[in-house]
Design a protein around this motif. Structure first.
Motif, PDB file in Angstrom:
ATOM      1  N   LYS A 305      21.348  78.710  39.262  1.00 47.81           N
ATOM      2  CA  LYS A 305      20.864  77.329  39.369  1.00 47.81           C
ATOM      3  C   LYS A 305      21.261  76.440  38.193  1.00 47.81           C
ATOM      4  N   SER A 306      21.694  77.045  37.112  1.00 43.99           N
ATOM      5  CA  SER A 306      22.081  76.246  35.952  1.00 43.99           C
ATOM      6  C   SER A 306      23.387  76.778  35.370  1.00 43.99           C
ATOM      7  N   GLY A 307      24.077  75.912  34.659  1.00 50.98           N
ATOM      8  CA  GLY A 307      25.311  76.346  34.006  1.00 50.98           C
ATOM      9  C   GLY A 307      26.192  75.171  33.633  1.00 50.98           C
ATOM     10  N   LYS A 308      27.256  75.491  32.912  1.00 53.02           N
ATOM     11  CA  LYS A 308      28.196  74.471  32.467  1.00 53.02           C
ATOM     12  C   LYS A 308      29.562  74.873  32.983  1.00 53.02           C
ATOM     13  N   GLY A 309      30.307  73.945  33.503  1.00 52.34           N
ATOM     14  CA  GLY A 309      31.599  74.352  34.046  1.00 52.34           C
ATOM     15  C   GLY A 309      32.632  73.244  34.018  1.00 52.34           C
ATOM     16  N   VAL A 310      33.874  73.664  34.261  1.00 48.67           N
ATOM     17  CA  VAL A 310      34.964  72.702  34.308  1.00 48.67           C
ATOM     18  C   VAL A 310      35.840  73.016  35.519  1.00 48.67           C
ATOM     19  N   GLY A 311      36.276  71.964  36.209  1.00 48.22           N
ATOM     20  CA  GLY A 311      37.157  72.129  37.359  1.00 48.22           C
ATOM     21  C   GLY A 311      38.439  71.355  37.118  1.00 48.22           C
ATOM     22  N   ILE A 312      39.567  72.056  37.195  1.00 43.14           N
ATOM     23  CA  ILE A 312      40.841  71.375  36.944  1.00 43.14           C
ATOM     24  C   ILE A 312      41.757  71.562  38.148  1.00 43.14           C
ATOM     25  N   VAL A 313      42.338  70.487  38.614  1.00 43.21           N
ATOM     26  CA  VAL A 313      43.361  70.620  39.650  1.00 43.21           C
ATOM     27  C   VAL A 313      44.581  69.789  39.281  1.00 43.21           C
ATOM     28  N   GLU A 314      45.717  70.221  39.800  1.00 43.66           N
ATOM     29  CA  GLU A 314      46.902  69.385  39.715  1.00 43.66           C
ATOM     30  C   GLU A 314      46.833  68.420  40.891  1.00 43.66           C
ATOM     31  N   ALA A 315      46.509  67.182  40.619  1.00 44.18           N
ATOM     32  CA  ALA A 315      46.364  66.142  41.638  1.00 44.18           C
ATOM     33  C   ALA A 315      47.718  65.451  41.815  1.00 44.18           C
ATOM     34  N   PRO A 316      47.842  64.512  42.760  1.00 43.96           N
ATOM     35  CA  PRO A 316      49.144  63.848  42.936  1.00 43.96           C
ATOM     36  C   PRO A 316      49.766  63.347  41.632  1.00 43.96           C
ATOM     37  N   ARG A 317      48.930  62.816  40.720  1.00 50.21           N
ATOM     38  CA  ARG A 317      49.474  62.204  39.504  1.00 50.21           C
ATOM     39  C   ARG A 317      49.443  63.097  38.277  1.00 50.21           C
ATOM     40  N   GLY A 318      48.926  64.313  38.422  1.00 42.25           N
ATOM     41  CA  GLY A 318      48.891  65.229  37.275  1.00 42.25           C
ATOM     42  C   GLY A 318      47.552  65.928  37.159  1.00 42.25           C
ATOM     43  N   SER A 319      47.251  66.389  35.930  1.00 43.59           N
ATOM     44  CA  SER A 319      46.056  67.206  35.736  1.00 43.59           C
ATOM     45  C   SER A 319      44.784  66.369  35.769  1.00 43.59           C
ATOM     46  N   LEU A 320      43.884  66.770  36.647  1.00 46.93           N
ATOM     47  CA  LEU A 320      42.609  66.078  36.822  1.00 46.93           C
ATOM     48  C   LEU A 320      41.492  67.020  36.386  1.00 46.93           C
ATOM     49  N   ILE A 321      40.615  66.525  35.522  1.00 42.13           N
ATOM     50  CA  ILE A 321      39.597  67.393  34.936  1.00 42.13           C
ATOM     51  C   ILE A 321      38.195  66.868  35.232  1.00 42.13           C
ATOM     52  N   HIS A 322      37.347  67.731  35.743  1.00 41.37           N
ATOM     53  CA  HIS A 322      35.936  67.404  35.946  1.00 41.37           C
ATOM     54  C   HIS A 322      35.092  68.374  35.120  1.00 41.37           C
ATOM     55  N   GLN A 323      34.166  67.832  34.335  1.00 42.24           N
ATOM     56  CA  GLN A 323      33.279  68.678  33.542  1.00 42.24           C
ATOM     57  C   GLN A 323      31.846  68.424  33.966  1.00 42.24           C
ATOM     58  N   ILE A 324      31.107  69.504  34.203  1.00 45.12           N
ATOM     59  CA  ILE A 324      29.746  69.331  34.710  1.00 45.12           C
ATOM     60  C   ILE A 324      28.768  70.213  33.948  1.00 45.12           C
ATOM     61  N   GLU A 325      27.535  69.719  33.825  1.00 50.19           N
ATOM     62  CA  GLU A 325      26.467  70.531  33.270  1.00 50.19           C
ATOM     63  C   GLU A 325      25.298  70.453  34.250  1.00 50.19           C
ATOM     64  N   ILE A 326      24.902  71.623  34.770  1.00 48.27           N
ATOM     65  CA  ILE A 326      23.843  71.654  35.779  1.00 48.27           C
ATOM     66  C   ILE A 326      22.602  72.318  35.201  1.00 48.27           C
ATOM     67  N   GLU A 327      21.440  71.697  35.422  1.00 51.66           N
ATOM     68  CA  GLU A 327      20.198  72.304  34.978  1.00 51.66           C
ATOM     69  C   GLU A 327      19.233  72.316  36.149  1.00 51.66           C
ATOM     70  N   ASP A 328      18.849  73.485  36.586  1.00 50.33           N
ATOM     71  CA  ASP A 328      17.951  73.642  37.727  1.00 50.33           C
ATOM     72  C   ASP A 328      18.427  72.814  38.924  1.00 50.33           C
ATOM     73  N   GLU A 329      19.652  73.035  39.315  1.00 46.91           N
ATOM     74  CA  GLU A 329      20.297  72.382  40.479  1.00 46.91           C
ATOM     75  C   GLU A 329      20.517  70.883  40.302  1.00 46.91           C
ATOM     76  N   LYS A 330      20.171  70.338  39.151  1.00 42.86           N
ATOM     77  CA  LYS A 330      20.400  68.901  38.944  1.00 42.86           C
ATOM     78  C   LYS A 330      21.511  68.674  37.930  1.00 42.86           C
ATOM     79  N   ILE A 331      22.215  67.575  38.115  1.00 40.60           N
ATOM     80  CA  ILE A 331      23.322  67.284  37.202  1.00 40.60           C
ATOM     81  C   ILE A 331      22.777  66.684  35.912  1.00 40.60           C
ATOM     82  N   LYS A 332      23.083  67.363  34.803  1.00 40.15           N
ATOM     83  CA  LYS A 332      22.610  66.855  33.516  1.00 40.15           C
ATOM     84  C   LYS A 332      23.656  65.917  32.911  1.00 40.15           C
ATOM     85  N   SER A 333      24.891  66.337  33.009  1.00 40.27           N
ATOM     86  CA  SER A 333      25.954  65.437  32.544  1.00 40.27           C
ATOM     87  C   SER A 333      27.219  65.684  33.344  1.00 40.27           C
ATOM     88  N   TYR A 334      28.063  64.655  33.418  1.00 41.08           N
ATOM     89  CA  TYR A 334      29.314  64.760  34.168  1.00 41.08           C
ATOM     90  C   TYR A 334      30.377  63.947  33.460  1.00 41.08           C
TER      91      TYR A 334
END
Lengths: 383, 375
Positions: A305-334
Motif C-alpha cells: 500500500k505504500s512505497g516510492k517508485g520511478v517509471g521511465i519510458v522511451e516516449a516519442p520524444r525521448g526519455s520520460l520520467i515519472h516519480q511517485i511516492e505513495i502512502e496508504d494508497e494515496k499519492i504523497k508526491s508526484y
C-alpha cells in the motif's frame, strides 16, 4: 547585436524563441514557455489509481506514454511484476504511439516550414495506426487500459491476428515514406536547398528508458531539475545537458550510425533517425507479438500500500520520467520530467542545451526547422 | 419543428457569400479521391447522427458544400491538444476531416498552413474580414487567476483570457470543444492552481458545449455542421450540450448492460468475470451517470471504446468529473468524503447527484447504494 523574438506555433503548443544575432548569424538563443497548468498538484492526496486517468491528459499527443510511465512508476513503488503478455501489449500500444507521432510530426509540423505538401496522407496513416491502438486499448487518444498490475483488456486470438495483420499492412505501407534501406524521396526533397550539416547539437546522448528494443545508458538517479528563465524547468544529468530522443536511442543501428558519422548530430541525422526508427519499431513489434501467450494473466493485484517508485519510458520524444511516492494508497508526491525539458533547457553560451547549440552559428531563416527537429512538445512542458 | 424550406433558404443565402480559399469543397473532395456517392453517403450518416429525418440528407450535403463560407477560428487555451488529435482521426466517415481541415484552415494552431508571425497576422486578419460570420471553436480551459497570467499567447504575450474575450466578441457562434473549454477540465480540478474555468464562465454570450476527454470527432463536426445548416445552435440539455449527441446515458446502450441487469459484475481486473465481459459498475464505471454517445458511436472509426477494453467509463463529459467522479476505479456509491478535495467539491457532487436522480430511479437493486431522491 540584434535580438529577434520568434513565436513558434505549429509545434504541439507554443514556444517563444529569442534569437541574438551578429552578422545575420545566430549568436545565442533563449527558449521560453509561458504556460503552466500544475498537473502534479492535482495528483496529491488522491488514490494512486487516479493517476492512471489524470496523467494521460498531460498531453493529447503522447498521453499514452504518460499512462505507461504512470503504471510503471506505481508498479515500481508497490513492487508489482506484470506478466509477459501485459508487457508485450503495452509495448505494442506505446510503439504505435511513437510511430503515428513521427509520421504526423514529419508531414504536419516539420514539412510545411520548408515546402508545401499534401498532409492528408499523414492523417490517414495516423488514423489507421490509432485504430490498432484502439483495438487493444479502447480508444486513442486518452485511454486508461494499462493499470498498475497489467492491462484491463482480454484479447482473443482473433484480435491478436487482427492486430498483427494491421501491423504488417502498415509496415508495408510505411516503405513508401522511408524504406528499410533508408531511402526516402520526401526526405531528400525536403533537403534540396538545405545543407545536411545544418544544426549540430552538443553530441551528448542519453537514453533512460528500456522499453521496446531500446537500451538505457544512464541512471535516472543522476537527473536534476532546476528553475529556468520562463515557466519550464531545466533538466541536467550529472550536471550537464544531454540530448534525448530517437537519435540518442538508435545510434547502435548501422544505417543511422552511418548517417551520423557523415553528418554528426545535424538536423538531417535527427530527422533520418526519427523516420527510420518507425521501421525498427514495426519490425520489433511484429516479432514480439508472436511471443504473446494468450493464457497468461492480464492483471495481478497489488498487495503493498505504500512505497516510492520511478517509471521511465522511451516516449516519442525521448526519455520520460515519472516519480511517485505513495502512502496508504494515496499519492504523497508526484514529479514528471518530460523529454522536451532535456532538449530545450536554457543553458549559457558556454554550456548550451542541445536545442540552443544547434541554433548557434546558423542563419535565422533555418531556425524554425532546426527548432522543430526536436519535435517539441510545449503541452508536455507546461504540465 | 425543423422547417426544411427555411434551411434551404439559408443555404441559398450562404451560397451568395464569397468562399474562402481558392478551391471549392467539391474540388477538395475529388482531389482526395472521394466520389459524389461517398459524399452523399456521409451526409446521410451525419443527418442520422444529428437526429434529422432522412429527407435532410441532401440538405446536409449542401450545407457541407457551403461550409467554406463560414470560416472557423480555433483557439487553443490551457489544454493538451487531445481534442484536435481526436478530430484528425475522425471516427465518422473520413470525409469529416477533409471538410473540417478545409473550413478550419483560417486559424488552427496545430494544423493550419501558416506559422509564427504569419499565423498571428492571419488570425487578426480573419477577425476583421469575417467579423460576425466566423464560428469560434475553443479547445482548453481559460486560466483566470492573477488576471490570466498562467497562459499567454502570441508575440505580445496576450493572456488567453483576453484573446478569448476579443475573439468571442464578433463570433457568429461559439463552440467549446472538449471538457476543458466546456467546464474547465483537468486544469480546474482541485486545487485548481491557475483558476481555470470553462469559457462560458467568462463570456456573456451563449456557448455550446461539446464535452468529452476527448469528444468524438463526430460530435465536433456534427455540431459545426448543425450551426452552418440552421444558423442557430442545436437543442441542448441543461449543461448546454447538444441533445443529438448527449441525449442518452452511456449506460443506456452499453454492450455490457445485459450483465448489469442480471447483476453480473467485475470486481477485479483480470478476473474470470472480467474475461466474461461482465458489467464494470463495481470497478468504478460511471456510465450510468454520464451523458454521451460513446457506447453507440465508439472511437477511432467505430473500432472500440474504453468499456470494450475493460476499463470503466470515467464520466469525462460531465461537469467537474475530475473531482466529482473520483476515485475513478470505485463506484460513486462508495464515494468517501474524506479526501482533501471533499470540501471543495461537496457542493459540486451535490449537483452531479441531482442529475443522477433519473438514473437512480431507473436503475436496479444493484446500485441501491444510491438512494432515489424523495419526490
Amino acid at each position: 547585436m540584434k535580438i529577434t523574438k520568434k513565436i513558434i506555433t505549429k509545434i504541439e503548443g507554443e514556444a517563444t524563441l529569442k534569437l541574438y544575432k551578429k552578422d545575420s548569424l545566430i549568436e545565442f538563443a533563449e527558449i521560453e514557455f509561458w504556460q503552466y497548468r500544475g498537473m502534479e498538484e492535482y495528483l496529491k492526496n488522491r488514490n494512486y489509481m487516479d493517476a492512471c486517468v489524470i496523467n494521460p491528459r498531460i498531453c493529447g499527443i503522447c498521453g499514452h506514454s504518460h499512462l505507461i510511465a504512470t503504471s510503471k512508476a506505481i508498479e515500481n513503488a508497490l513492487n508489482i511484476k506484470i506478466t509477459k503478455k501485459a508487457k508485450i501489449l503495452r509495448e505494442i500500444t506505446l510503439g504505435l504511439e511513437i510511430i503515428q507521432n513521427h509520421i504526423k510530426w514529419f508531414y504536419i509540423t516539420l514539412y510545411p516550414s520548408v515546402k508545401e505538401i499534401n498532409y492528408f496522407k499523414a492523417l490517414e496513416f495516423s488514423r489507421e495506426i490509432a485504430k490498432i491502438i484502439a483495438l487493444i486499448a479502447g480508444q486513442f487518444p486518452h485511454n486508461s487500459y494499462a493499470v498498475p498490475g497489467g492491462v484491463t483488456c482480454d484479447l482473443t486470438n482473433l484480435e491478436i491476428i487482427k492486430v498483427k495483420n494491421f501491423l504488417s499492412k502498415m509496415f508495408d505501407k510505411y516503405q513508401e515514406i522511408i524504406d528499410i534501406n533508408g531511402k526516402s524521396e520526401d526526405l531528400e526533397i525536403l533537403f534540396e536547398d538545405i545543407p545536411k550539416e545544418t544544426g549540430k547539437g552538443i553530441n551528448k546522448f542519453l537514453v533512460l528508458g528500456d522499453n521496446l528494443y531500446f537500451k538505457s545508458n544512464g541512471n535516472a538517479e543522476f537527473i536534476k531539475e532546476e528553475d529556468s528563465i520562463s515557466l519550464n524547468k531545466n533538466v541536467l544529468y550529472k550536471g550537464s545537458f544531454y540530448e534525448v530522443g530517437p537519435l540518442a536511442r538508435n545510434l547502435e543501428n548501422y544505417l543511422i550510425k552511418k548517417v551520423y558519422e557523415k553528418y554528426q548530430d545535424s538536423i538531417y541525422t535527427r530527422i533520418f533517425a526519427r523516420l527510420y526508427e518507425v521501421n525498427l519499431i514495426f519490425q520489433y513489434l511484429l516479432k514480439r507479438i508472436d511471443e504473446i501467450d494468450i493464457n497468461e494473466k492480464n492483471y495481478i493485484k497489488p498487495t503493498k500500500k505504500s512505497g516510492k517508485g520511478v517509471g521511465i519510458v522511451e516516449a516519442p520524444r525521448g526519455s520520460l520520467i515519472h516519480q511517485i511516492e505513495i502512502e496508504d494508497e494515496k499519492i504523497k508526491s508526484y514529479n514528471i520530467i518530460v523529454p522536451t525539458q532535456f532538449n530545450l533547457s536554457n543553458g549559457t553560451k558556454e554550456s548550451p542545451s542541445p536545442a540552443q547549440a544547434s541554433l548557434i552559428g546558423e542563419y535565422e531563416k533555418q531556425s524554425d526547422l532546426i527548432f522543430k527537429c526536436f519535435d517539441i512538445c510545449a503541452v508536455c512542458v507546461s504540465h | 419543428m425543423l422547417d426544411i424550406n427555411k434551411v434551404k433558404q439559408r443555404i441559398e443565402s450562404l451560397k451568395k457569400l464569397p468562399a474562402i480559399g481558392s478551391k471549392s469543397v467539391k474540388e477538395v473532395l475529388e482531389e482526395n479521391g472521394f466520389s459524389r456517392r461517398d459524399f452523399l453517403k456521409w451526409s446521410g450518416a451525419l443527418a442520422v447522427s444529428l437526429g434529422l429525418p432522412a429527407t435532410f440528407a441532401p440538405v446536409v450535403a449542401d450545407a457541407a458544400e457551403v461550409s467554406n463560407r463560414l470560416p472557423v477560428v480555433w483557439l487553443h487555451l490551457a489544454e493538451c491538444t487531445g481534442c484536435s488529435e481526436s478530430l484528425i482521426r475522425t471516427d465518422a466517415p473520413t470525409i469529416d476531416d477533409l471538410i473540417f481541415n478545409y473550413i478550419s484552415l483560417e486559424y488552427h494552431d496545430t494544423i493550419m498552413a501558416a506559422a509564427g508571425w504569419q499565423a498571428e497576422e492571419n488570425f487578426e486578419e480573419a477577425l476583421k474580414k469575417f467579423k460576425g460570420r466566423y464560428v469560434l471553436c475553443v479547445e482548453g480551459g481559460v486560466p483566470t487567476k492573477d488576471g490570466g497570467d498562467f497562459l499567454t499567447i502570441g508575440p505580445d504575450a496576450e493572456t488567453g483570457l483576453s484573446k478569448l474575450k476579443r475573439t468571442a466578441k464578433d463570433a457568429a457562434a461559439i463552440i467549446a470543444v472538449g471538457t476543458c473549454s466546456s467546464f474547465g477540465g483537468i486544469q480546474a480540478a482541485y486545487p485548481n492552481p491557475t483558476g481555470a474555468k470553462g469559457i462560458h464562465k467568462v463570456l456573456n454570450k451563449q456557448v455550446i458545449n461539446v464535452p468529452g476527454c476527448p469528444p468524438s470527432a463526430k460530435n465536433i463536426v456534427g455540431t459545426i455542421v448543425y450551426v452552418i445548416l440552421f444558423g442557430q445552435l442545436p437543442a441542448v440539455d441543461n449543461f448546454n450540450r447538444p441533445k443529438f449527441a448527449y441525449g442518452m446515458r452511456i449506460h443506456d446502450l452499453c454492450e455490457r448492460r445485459g450483465h448489469f441487469d442480471a447483476g453480473e459484475f467485475v470486481e477485479e481486473f483480470g478476473s474470470e468475470e472480467a474475461m466474461n465481459g461482465f458489467c464494470l459498475y463495481k470497478k468504478g464505471c460511471k456510465g450510468p451517470y454520464t451523458f454521451n454517445n460513446c457506447s453507440r458511436e465508439r472511437f477511432n472509426q467505430h473500432t472500440s471504446w474504453p468499456v470494450q477494453a475493460g476499463h470503466g467509463c470515467i464520466g469525462c463529459s460531465e461537469p467537474d468529473f475530475w473531482d466529482s467522479m473520483a476515485p475513478y476505479e470505485e463506484p460513486l456509491a462508495n464515494h468517501k468524503f474524506e479526501s482533501i478535495s471533499a470540501d471543495a467539491t461537496a457542493d459540486k457532487v451535490g449537483i452531479t447527484i441531482l442529475t443522477l436522480a433519473g438514473v437512480a430511479v431507473a436503475a436496479h437493486a444493484a446500485i441501491s447504494a444510491i438512494k432515489p431522491p424523495k419526490e
